[in-house]
Motif scaffolding. Structure first.
Motif, PDB file in Angstrom:
ATOM      1  N   ASP A  13       0.845  -1.132  -0.079  1.00 59.39           N
ATOM      2  CA  ASP A  13       0.007  -0.028  -0.094  1.00 59.39           C
ATOM      3  C   ASP A  13       0.923   1.125  -0.083  1.00 59.39           C
ATOM      4  OD1 ASP A  13      -1.756   1.764   0.394  1.00 59.39           O
ATOM      5  OD2 ASP A  13      -2.502   1.442   2.364  1.00 59.39           O
ATOM      6  N   PHE A  14       1.100   1.779  -1.289  1.00 60.33           N
ATOM      7  CA  PHE A  14       2.134   2.869  -1.258  1.00 60.33           C
ATOM      8  C   PHE A  14       1.222   4.397  -1.146  1.00 60.33           C
ATOM      9  CE2 PHE A  14       5.112   5.858  -3.323  1.00 60.33           C
ATOM     10  CZ  PHE A  14       6.372   5.357  -3.019  1.00 60.33           C
ATOM     11  N   GLY A  15       1.679   5.031  -0.148  1.00 57.89           N
ATOM     12  CA  GLY A  15       1.108   6.132   0.190  1.00 57.89           C
ATOM     13  C   GLY A  15      -0.257   5.765   1.062  1.00 57.89           C
ATOM     14  N   ARG A  34       8.839  -7.448  -3.697  1.00 57.62           N
ATOM     15  CA  ARG A  34       7.970  -7.762  -4.580  1.00 57.62           C
ATOM     16  C   ARG A  34       6.613  -7.904  -4.129  1.00 57.62           C
ATOM     17  NH1 ARG A  34      11.575  -5.680  -6.498  1.00 57.62           N
ATOM     18  NH2 ARG A  34      12.958  -6.041  -7.952  1.00 57.62           N
ATOM     19  N   CYS A  35       5.722  -7.789  -4.727  1.00 51.96           N
ATOM     20  CA  CYS A  35       4.396  -8.089  -4.357  1.00 51.96           C
ATOM     21  C   CYS A  35       3.295  -8.338  -5.312  1.00 51.96           C
ATOM     22  CB  CYS A  35       3.735  -6.615  -3.664  1.00 51.96           C
ATOM     23  SG  CYS A  35       3.554  -5.330  -5.062  1.00 51.96           S
ATOM     24  N   ASP A  36       2.217  -9.009  -5.009  1.00 50.32           N
ATOM     25  CA  ASP A  36       1.235  -9.624  -6.018  1.00 50.32           C
ATOM     26  C   ASP A  36       0.157  -8.549  -6.349  1.00 50.32           C
ATOM     27  OD1 ASP A  36       1.906 -12.659  -5.833  1.00 50.32           O
ATOM     28  OD2 ASP A  36       1.599 -12.099  -3.726  1.00 50.32           O
ATOM     29  N   LEU A  37       0.149  -7.686  -5.510  1.00 47.53           N
ATOM     30  CA  LEU A  37      -1.053  -6.450  -5.541  1.00 47.53           C
ATOM     31  C   LEU A  37      -0.152  -5.087  -4.696  1.00 47.53           C
ATOM     32  CD1 LEU A  37      -3.671  -5.075  -5.952  1.00 47.53           C
ATOM     33  CD2 LEU A  37      -4.452  -6.098  -3.623  1.00 47.53           C
ATOM     34  N   LEU A  38      -0.242  -4.327  -5.804  1.00 43.78           N
ATOM     35  CA  LEU A  38       0.363  -2.867  -5.423  1.00 43.78           C
ATOM     36  C   LEU A  38      -0.773  -1.918  -5.487  1.00 43.78           C
ATOM     37  CD1 LEU A  38       3.632  -1.148  -5.897  1.00 43.78           C
ATOM     38  CD2 LEU A  38       1.598   0.289  -6.158  1.00 43.78           C
ATOM     39  N   ILE A  39      -1.145  -1.396  -4.298  1.00 44.42           N
ATOM     40  CA  ILE A  39      -2.309  -0.299  -4.192  1.00 44.42           C
ATOM     41  C   ILE A  39      -1.650   1.232  -3.869  1.00 44.42           C
ATOM     42  CG2 ILE A  39      -4.190   0.678  -2.994  1.00 44.42           C
ATOM     43  CD1 ILE A  39      -4.401  -2.111  -1.805  1.00 44.42           C
ATOM     44  N   ALA A  40      -2.038   2.123  -4.806  1.00 48.65           N
ATOM     45  CA  ALA A  40      -1.570   3.634  -4.897  1.00 48.65           C
ATOM     46  C   ALA A  40      -2.590   4.217  -4.943  1.00 48.65           C
ATOM     47  CB  ALA A  40      -0.438   3.838  -5.814  1.00 48.65           C
ATOM     48  N   SER A  62       0.977 -10.794   3.335  1.00 45.43           N
ATOM     49  CA  SER A  62       1.896  -9.997   4.177  1.00 45.43           C
ATOM     50  C   SER A  62       1.436  -8.359   3.270  1.00 45.43           C
ATOM     51  CB  SER A  62       3.127 -10.060   3.813  1.00 45.43           C
ATOM     52  OG  SER A  62       3.549  -9.741   2.571  1.00 45.43           O
ATOM     53  N   VAL A  63       1.336  -7.454   4.258  1.00 47.66           N
ATOM     54  CA  VAL A  63       1.145  -6.065   3.603  1.00 47.66           C
ATOM     55  C   VAL A  63       2.437  -5.123   4.098  1.00 47.66           C
ATOM     56  CG1 VAL A  63      -0.499  -4.138   3.414  1.00 47.66           C
ATOM     57  CG2 VAL A  63      -1.179  -6.484   3.893  1.00 47.66           C
ATOM     58  N   LEU A  64       2.821  -4.494   3.026  1.00 42.15           N
ATOM     59  CA  LEU A  64       3.808  -3.278   3.294  1.00 42.15           C
ATOM     60  C   LEU A  64       3.305  -1.988   3.138  1.00 42.15           C
ATOM     61  CD1 LEU A  64       6.702  -2.561   3.881  1.00 42.15           C
ATOM     62  CD2 LEU A  64       7.423  -2.763   1.407  1.00 42.15           C
ATOM     63  N   ALA A  65       2.758  -1.266   4.198  1.00 41.09           N
ATOM     64  CA  ALA A  65       2.497   0.114   4.107  1.00 41.09           C
ATOM     65  C   ALA A  65       3.576   1.084   3.918  1.00 41.09           C
ATOM     66  CB  ALA A  65       1.498   0.325   5.315  1.00 41.09           C
ATOM     67  N   ILE A  66       3.503   2.034   3.027  1.00 42.90           N
ATOM     68  CA  ILE A  66       4.658   2.868   3.013  1.00 42.90           C
ATOM     69  C   ILE A  66       4.182   4.409   2.776  1.00 42.90           C
ATOM     70  CG2 ILE A  66       6.475   3.872   1.438  1.00 42.90           C
ATOM     71  CD1 ILE A  66       6.723   0.664   0.315  1.00 42.90           C
ATOM     72  N   ASP A  67       4.666   5.352   3.242  1.00 42.65           N
ATOM     73  CA  ASP A  67       4.313   6.632   3.178  1.00 42.65           C
ATOM     74  C   ASP A  67       5.561   7.864   3.443  1.00 42.65           C
ATOM     75  OD1 ASP A  67       2.728   9.398   3.670  1.00 42.65           O
ATOM     76  OD2 ASP A  67       1.079   7.800   3.236  1.00 42.65           O
ATOM     77  N   ASN A  68       5.295   8.898   2.684  1.00 41.37           N
ATOM     78  CA  ASN A  68       6.551   9.698   2.995  1.00 41.37           C
ATOM     79  C   ASN A  68       6.042  10.775   4.227  1.00 41.37           C
ATOM     80  OD1 ASN A  68       4.708  11.521   1.961  1.00 41.37           O
ATOM     81  ND2 ASN A  68       5.833  11.989   0.130  1.00 41.37           N
ATOM     82  N   ASP A  69       5.187  10.764   4.813  1.00 44.73           N
ATOM     83  CA  ASP A  69       4.491  11.629   6.015  1.00 44.73           C
ATOM     84  C   ASP A  69       4.709  10.913   7.236  1.00 44.73           C
ATOM     85  OD1 ASP A  69       3.341  13.088   7.956  1.00 44.73           O
ATOM     86  OD2 ASP A  69       1.563  13.417   6.641  1.00 44.73           O
TER      87      ASP A  69
END
Length: 294
Positions: free
Chosen positions: A163-165, A222-228, A182-189
């Motif tokens: 989950d990007f952003g 690497r992921c199977d699903l990328l959400i932005a 698994s879920v990798l949650a990424i944000d720049n804030d």
């Protein structure tokens, strides 16, 4: 205590001056609103643009003389009041809560604030506990709603998700509760990173969700699903990174795109993605596609 709101319709060039005068008169808050319906969706980074015509609304205590405010503004700025109204004091926390009831997305997903009734889990409902905060994403905006509905219809069972952003982490939590591996949650804030971590903990998903700042991301993921669910410009700029993140035949889910930007985003992603599909709510669009075999 009761309040009064006093509004002025001004040109963009007059906003700073009238704001300074209103602050000097003791205004408790000042808000700006477009006076002509020309929305600004995605301004350039580092800018805070205003509309050509702006409605400036100042909040004063009821003791302040409206005539005195108008006389002072007229003398200094040569601007007349366009609207004035009284505002009864209320328990504002409860008033705000009325705007955030429990909401259903698709067949099973629910987003429920702490103050509203939750559906019975025995009915098959999957509940995300989420109170509005400073980070973006509680399901009320069309962009988030589009993503939640997609996840409800296409649960990422046993998939690795990014989950990007991530904002509040709402989409990461939805993926985790829909049985993602698994879920990798990424944000720049940093505030969003903190909110996502706290909300994941509140929803008992920290064993599945890893929340990180974008500066700490490992581009080997690497992921199977990328959400932005972000905005069109960064979506376009980040296409090479997103393509690198996704496994062959993986799915990308993009949101935060307005109608006039769809063609450019689709064109950008057509080289590395196939099976592009669109969905929309009002002027906001969601794009999903499959990563080509590399």
């Amino acid at each position: 205590m009761d309040w009064q709101q006093i509004s002025f319709e001004v040109q963009k060039s007059e906003v700073d001056l009238i704001s300074e005068v209103l602050v000097g008169l003791g205004s408790l808050s000042i808000t700006f609103k477009d006076a002509q319906g020309n929305d600004i969706y995605e301004p350039p980074v580092g800018t805070t643009p205003l509309w050509e015509k702006v409605t400036v609304t100042a909040l004063f205590s009821s003791e302040m003389s409206k005539d005195y405010v108008e006389k002072t503004i007229l003398e200094i700025c040569d601007i007349n009041i366009s609207d004035a109204s009284s505002l009864k004091d209320k328990v504002w926390e409860k008033e705000c809560q009325k705007d955030f009831p429990a909401m259903q997305f698709g067949k099973k997903l629910w987003v429920c604030p702490s103050w509203d009734i939750k559906p019975e889990l025995s009915t098959g409902a999957i509940v995300i506990e989420m109170d509005p905060g400073l980070a973006f994403g509680t399901g009320t905006h069309q962009t988030t709603s589009l993503c939640l509905e997609y996840l409800d219809e296409n649960p990422p069972v046993n998939l690795d998700v990014i989950d990007f952003g991530c904002g509040t982490g709402i989409l990461a939590i939805a993926a985790a509760k829909l049985k993602a591996k698994s879920v990798l949650a990424i944000d720049n804030d940093p505030q969003a990173v903190m909110a996502s971590h706290e909300n994941a903990n509140k929803n008992h998903c920290n064993d599945v969700i890893n929340t990180i700042h974008s500066m700490d991301q490992d581009n080997s993921s690497r992921c199977d699903l990328l959400i932005a669910n972000i905005l069109a410009n960064p979506i376009i700029e980040l296409e090479p990174l997103f393509s690198e993140f996704l496994k062959s035949n993986g799915t990308i889910l993009l949101s935060g795109i307005i109608k006039d930007q769809v063609k450019e985003v689709v064109s950008c992603y057509s080289q590395n993605f196939t099976g592009i599909k669109l969905a929309n709510k009002d002027e906001w669009y969601r794009i999903s596609a499959t990563r080509k075999f590399s």
